[in-house]
Design an enzyme around this catalytic site. Structure first.
Site, PDB file in Angstrom:
ATOM      1  N   LEU A  61       0.922  -0.908  -0.074  1.00 21.91           N
ATOM      2  CA  LEU A  61       0.070   0.036   0.128  1.00 21.91           C
ATOM      3  C   LEU A  61       0.871   1.172   0.147  1.00 21.91           C
ATOM      4  O   LEU A  61       0.933   1.745   1.069  1.00 21.91           O
ATOM      5  CB  LEU A  61      -0.822   0.013   1.258  1.00 21.91           C
ATOM      6  CG  LEU A  61      -2.124  -0.821   1.167  1.00 21.91           C
ATOM      7  CD1 LEU A  61      -2.972  -0.711   2.429  1.00 21.91           C
ATOM      8  CD2 LEU A  61      -2.903  -0.587  -0.238  1.00 21.91           C
ATOM      9  N   HIS A  62       1.455   1.620  -1.114  1.00 22.77           N
ATOM     10  CA  HIS A  62       2.112   2.772  -1.262  1.00 22.77           C
ATOM     11  C   HIS A  62       1.344   3.840  -1.514  1.00 22.77           C
ATOM     12  O   HIS A  62       0.215   3.813  -1.374  1.00 22.77           O
ATOM     13  CB  HIS A  62       3.380   2.679  -2.455  1.00 22.77           C
ATOM     14  CG  HIS A  62       2.629   2.529  -3.808  1.00 22.77           C
ATOM     15  ND1 HIS A  62       2.123   3.369  -4.547  1.00 22.77           N
ATOM     16  CD2 HIS A  62       2.427   1.143  -4.505  1.00 22.77           C
ATOM     17  CE1 HIS A  62       1.795   2.717  -5.808  1.00 22.77           C
ATOM     18  NE2 HIS A  62       1.909   1.547  -5.756  1.00 22.77           N
ATOM     19  N   ALA A  63       1.781   5.016  -1.911  1.00 19.91           N
ATOM     20  CA  ALA A  63       0.779   6.303  -1.977  1.00 19.91           C
ATOM     21  C   ALA A  63      -0.474   6.160  -2.593  1.00 19.91           C
ATOM     22  O   ALA A  63      -1.557   6.425  -2.251  1.00 19.91           O
ATOM     23  CB  ALA A  63       1.720   7.473  -2.393  1.00 19.91           C
TER      24      ALA A  63
END
Length: 89
Positions: free
Chosen positions: A14-16
């Site tokens: 769950l990156h940006a």
């Protein structure tokens, strides 16, 4: 209270970008929401906050449990789990 768990399959966790989509979806609901990483209550966050999600450090293979309590709890958990099932770059 409604609860569901999923293993993160997104290669980058769950990156940006996916965290932003997830937070935006979570904010549509009135229910109290919580996201717990790998079953450890000490590693939980408010999914309505993108900074909270990013600080949790979610990677591929982590187990996430989404809990919701409130008037729209079932819809909230269903949508949030469906977002986690997607491959978002």
């Amino acid at each position: 209270m409604v609860e569901a768990s999923i293993i993160v399959k997104n290669a980058n966790g769950l990156h940006a970008r996916p965290a932003g989509l997830f937070s935006k979806a979570a904010n549509k609901y009135q229910s109290d929401l919580k996201m717990i990483k790998n079953g450890d209550l000490g590693k939980s966050c408010n999914p309505k906050s993108i900074l909270s999600i990013l600080s949790l450090g979610v990677y591929k293979g982590d187990q996430l449990t989404i809990t919701a309590s409130g008037v729209d709890e079932e819809a909230a958990v269903k949508e949030l789990i469906s977002i986690l099932e997607q491959e978002i770059d």
